[in-house]
Design an enzyme around this catalytic site. Sequence first.
Site, PDB file in Angstrom:
ATOM      1  N   GLN A 232       7.322 -14.703  21.280  1.00 24.89           N
ATOM      2  CA  GLN A 232       6.963 -16.125  21.404  1.00 24.89           C
ATOM      3  C   GLN A 232       7.571 -16.977  20.282  1.00 24.89           C
ATOM      4  OE1 GLN A 232       2.727 -16.663  22.842  1.00 24.89           O
ATOM      5  NE2 GLN A 232       2.589 -14.583  22.054  1.00 24.89           N
TER       6      GLN A 232
ATOM      7  N   LYS B   1      -6.590  -4.898  -3.282  1.00 23.90           N
ATOM      8  CA  LYS B   1      -7.206  -5.631  -2.172  1.00 23.90           C
ATOM      9  C   LYS B   1      -8.282  -4.767  -1.502  1.00 23.90           C
ATOM     10  CE  LYS B   1      -3.509  -4.452   1.115  1.00 23.90           C
ATOM     11  NZ  LYS B   1      -4.310  -3.589   1.987  1.00 23.90           N
TER      12      LYS B   1
ATOM     13  N   VAL C 100       3.274   0.197   4.183  1.00 24.66           N
ATOM     14  CA  VAL C 100       2.510   0.896   5.222  1.00 24.66           C
ATOM     15  C   VAL C 100       1.078   0.358   5.313  1.00 24.66           C
ATOM     16  CG1 VAL C 100       3.866   2.986   4.877  1.00 24.66           C
ATOM     17  CG2 VAL C 100       1.734   2.728   3.597  1.00 24.66           C
ATOM     18  N   THR C 101       0.413   0.636   6.434  1.00 22.57           N
ATOM     19  CA  THR C 101       1.003   1.045   7.685  1.00 22.57           C
ATOM     20  C   THR C 101       1.323  -0.215   8.491  1.00 22.57           C
ATOM     21  OG1 THR C 101      -1.133   1.276   8.822  1.00 22.57           O
ATOM     22  CG2 THR C 101      -0.265   3.228   7.743  1.00 22.57           C
TER      23      THR C 101
ATOM     24  N   CYS D 292      -2.290  -2.606   7.575  1.00 25.61           N
ATOM     25  CA  CYS D 292      -2.282  -3.499   6.413  1.00 25.61           C
ATOM     26  C   CYS D 292      -1.053  -4.404   6.357  1.00 25.61           C
ATOM     27  CB  CYS D 292      -2.430  -2.680   5.132  1.00 25.61           C
ATOM     28  SG  CYS D 292      -4.091  -1.977   5.030  1.00 25.61           S
TER      29      CYS D 292
ATOM     30  N   GLU E 273      -4.677  -0.768  -1.355  1.00 26.85           N
ATOM     31  CA  GLU E 273      -6.008  -0.887  -0.739  1.00 26.85           C
ATOM     32  C   GLU E 273      -6.945  -0.113  -1.640  1.00 26.85           C
ATOM     33  OE1 GLU E 273      -6.279  -0.023   3.444  1.00 26.85           O
ATOM     34  OE2 GLU E 273      -8.467  -0.067   3.408  1.00 26.85           O
TER      35      GLU E 273
ATOM     36  N   ASP F  44       0.779  -1.258   0.000  1.00 27.69           N
ATOM     37  CA  ASP F  44       0.000   0.000   0.000  1.00 27.69           C
ATOM     38  C   ASP F  44       0.804   1.300   0.000  1.00 27.69           C
ATOM     39  OD1 ASP F  44      -1.930  -1.925   0.201  1.00 27.69           O
ATOM     40  OD2 ASP F  44      -2.858  -1.192   2.034  1.00 27.69           O
TER      41      ASP F  44
ATOM     42  N   LYS G  74      -7.840  -5.038   4.578  1.00 23.73           N
ATOM     43  CA  LYS G  74      -6.528  -4.669   5.116  1.00 23.73           C
ATOM     44  C   LYS G  74      -5.498  -5.713   4.715  1.00 23.73           C
ATOM     45  CE  LYS G  74      -8.479  -1.259   7.283  1.00 23.73           C
ATOM     46  NZ  LYS G  74      -8.686  -0.075   6.440  1.00 23.73           N
TER      47      LYS G  74
HETATM   48  C1  C5J Z   1      -3.172   0.606   5.436  1.00 18.00           C
HETATM   49  C2  C5J Z   1      -4.960   1.803   6.512  1.00 18.00           C
HETATM   50  N1  C5J Z   1      -2.621   0.430   4.267  1.00 18.00           N
HETATM   51  N2  C5J Z   1      -4.220   2.230   7.526  1.00 18.00           N
HETATM   52  N3  C5J Z   1      -4.438   1.144   5.465  1.00 18.00           N
HETATM   53  O1  C5J Z   1      -2.564   0.352   6.463  1.00 18.00           O
HETATM   54  O2  C5J Z   1      -6.152   2.032   6.512  1.00 18.00           O
END
Ligand code: C5J
Length: 224
Positions: free
Chosen positions: A206, A133, A161-162, A166, A76, A28, A136
């Site tokens: 873990q 997509k 990101v972020t 995502c 996204e 993204d 997320k």
């Molecule tokens: C992504 C969002 N790409 N923060 N989207 O993390 O909505």
Amino acid sequence: MKTHTLLEAAKPFGFPLSIHSAALIIIDMQRDFVEPGGFGESLGNRVQPLQDIIPTVQKVLTCWRDREGLVIHTRESHLPDLTDCPVSKRDRGNPSLRIGDKGPMGRILVRGEPGNAIIEELSPLDNELVIDKPGKGAFYGTDLHRLLQSLGIDQLIFMGVTTEVCVQTSMREANDRGYECLLLEDATASYFPHFKQSTLEMITAQGAIVGWTSTSEEFLKAIE
Ligand code: C5J
């Protein structure tokens, strides 16, 4: 037989990288999230932390391309009629702009709009996969798993990101499908730096419950 290069400095322990069965996946890095004047900024976020990773992402991408590795970009995005956008996603909260509304760079998170494009610095090449997509995660509502299986890929190197939204969601989806995942720490960012830090810790906790992390420098050393 597969050959592995051990990325010794990875956390929480060495990552056995197999370049020929790995893909680089860039999540993204689209204008609306990353660029000043886009959707992210219009929501009150500071985009500078996202801007800061661009040179690092570019450097890793260039090196991976030189090695002729498989590159996947995600965006996204939703269909213009929003039939792939649940009402619950569109209507959540009280933002000044919702998905599908006209924003500073065209309709928010809608395919084909200027803001939905990958930033110019990381523009996909013709031979690279671009996955649109609606969620997320990169696996939800996409062909990604089938594509990766058909190409014999079982390791994914994540950037983008972020971190906590995502990127982490996609890593968790990949982990559940049997992929070994490595996140490059300095090639991912969040609008909230403390969320990024927590995510890195969650991933490696873990005994690599979701996957591994490493610096891009260590990764580049391993593939050079
Ligand atoms: C992504 C969002 N790409 N923060 N989207 O993390 O909505």
